[in-house]
Scaffold this motif. Structure first.
Motif, short mmCIF file in Angstrom:
data_model
loop_
_atom_site.label_atom_id
_atom_site.label_comp_id
_atom_site.label_asym_id
_atom_site.label_seq_id
_atom_site.Cartn_x
_atom_site.Cartn_y
_atom_site.Cartn_z
N SER A 88 1.00 -0.72 0.39
CA SER A 88 -0.29 -0.07 -0.03
C SER A 88 1.02 1.67 0.00
O SER A 88 0.50 2.29 -0.47
CB SER A 88 -1.02 -0.46 1.02
OG SER A 88 -0.22 -0.36 2.58
N SER A 89 1.87 1.42 0.75
CA SER A 89 2.78 2.61 0.45
C SER A 89 3.59 2.33 -0.64
O SER A 89 3.23 3.92 -1.09
CB SER A 89 4.16 2.41 1.15
OG SER A 89 3.64 1.97 2.85
N PHE A 90 3.53 1.38 -1.58
CA PHE A 90 3.88 2.45 -2.67
C PHE A 90 3.07 2.91 -3.36
O PHE A 90 4.11 3.05 -4.51
CB PHE A 90 4.46 0.33 -3.44
CG PHE A 90 5.95 -0.23 -2.98
CD1 PHE A 90 6.87 0.69 -1.94
CD2 PHE A 90 5.69 -1.87 -3.10
CE1 PHE A 90 7.68 -0.43 -1.27
CE2 PHE A 90 7.04 -2.19 -2.53
CZ PHE A 90 8.25 -1.88 -1.45
N GLN A 91 2.32 2.94 -3.60
CA GLN A 91 1.07 2.95 -4.14
C GLN A 91 0.91 4.71 -3.78
O GLN A 91 -0.23 5.22 -3.91
CB GLN A 91 -0.76 2.50 -4.39
CG GLN A 91 0.12 0.80 -4.16
CD GLN A 91 0.52 0.67 -5.65
OE1 GLN A 91 -0.16 1.59 -6.70
NE2 GLN A 91 1.12 -0.05 -6.17
N THR A 92 1.31 5.32 -2.34
CA THR A 92 1.06 6.82 -2.04
C THR A 92 1.26 8.09 -3.16
O THR A 92 2.82 7.08 -3.46
CB THR A 92 1.24 6.41 -0.59
OG1 THR A 92 3.22 6.34 -0.61
CG2 THR A 92 0.66 5.71 0.46
N PRO A 93 1.07 8.64 -2.99
CA PRO A 93 1.85 10.28 -3.51
C PRO A 93 3.39 10.37 -3.80
O PRO A 93 4.20 10.56 -3.79
CB PRO A 93 0.76 11.26 -4.23
CG PRO A 93 -0.75 10.04 -3.82
CD PRO A 93 -0.80 9.15 -2.52
#
Length: 262
Positions: free
Chosen positions: A37-42
């Motif tokens: 999920s962190s890899f998908q954050t802006p």
């Protein structure tokens, strides 16, 4: 005797991961849900993109198309110049969501591209490095409410086209946004056509569209694929009162979500 276990702070872990190549990040998606999920954050996308800029890990994208069994299939070719400073085809990336039309491309913003099919509301946020797509929900545009009161509900929506758009980053809320214009065509009981335009804004963070009051200007047919700079988007407009029908410059602030005229 057990050795003491040392754990790195998550902030430091993300800082280390942001310096890794895309291939490693793709593998690490399976480590835990938090990393995935962190890899998908802006914030992480922007951080990873800037680290790639420092390392000069840049690629060139060409949009192409082919015919296969009488079907039209657009795709991208990702070119790399890492060998002898000559561009070679690194990979061909087919677009599963756009099978019959070449989509308009907006961006790039922190390595992300926005793909939009003009004839429909079909859109996608694409990361060419990871080959991941984020598909926004369907358009929220509806018939303008004042039509039903003026025309007694005689107008019927017969066509909606999604033309001009822009893709940018809102540093105020740490969010990627897409602003696009929708041209609506209505027909009444006497088969007379009425035209109206609206605008809608997509938020990457909330994964939703919302309607924005239309600025009331006619945009030119000139296509601008990268018309967003520092969170401000720009379009040329047409106006019969001006020489050669060239009107003022329309701008949109991604942070304040307001149109203005230059």
């Amino acid at each position: 005797m057990h050795r003491p276990r040392f754990e790195f702070p998550e902030v430091l872990v993300m800082e280390i991961l942001s310096k890794l190549p895309v291939r490693s990040l793709t593998r690490f998606n399976c480590v835990c849900k938090y990393w995935c999920s962190s890899f998908q954050t802006p914030h992480f996308i922007s951080k990873h993109h800037h680290n790639n800029l420092k390392n000069n890990n840049l690629n060139l994208l060409l949009i192409r198309y082919e015919y296969d069994d009488n079907t039209f299939q657009p795709y991208f070719s990702q070119l790399s110049n890492q060998k002898d400073k000559k561009y070679i085809v690194k990979q061909n990336i087919h677009l599963p969501f756009f099978k019959y039309a070449i989509p308009s491309v907006y961006g790039a913003c922190h390595g992300l591209l926005c793909l939009q099919e003009p004839s429909t509301d079909k859109a996608a946020i694409w990361n060419p490095s990871t080959r991941e797509f984020k598909i926004p929900p369907p358009s929220s545009i509806q018939c303008p409410p004042y039509f039903s009161s003026i025309q007694d509900g005689c107008l019927t929506l017969v066509d909606a086209s999604f033309g001009h758009a822009a893709f940018g980053f809102d540093s105020k809320t740490d969010d990627y946004k897409v602003i696009r214009f929708v041209a609506l065509t209505f027909i009444n009981s006497e088969e007379e056509h009425h035209f109206e335009s609206q605008a809608e804004l997509y938020s990457f963070r909330s994964d939703s569209w919302k309607e924005i009051p239309s600025p009331g200007y006619t945009l030119t047919h000139l296509f601008l694929g990268n018309n967003c700079v520092d969170g401000i988007c720009y379009w040329k407009t047409e106006c019969p009162a001006f020489h050669d029908f060239v009107g003022p410059i329309l701008s949109f602030d991604m942070a304040n979500e307001k149109f203005s005229i230059l």
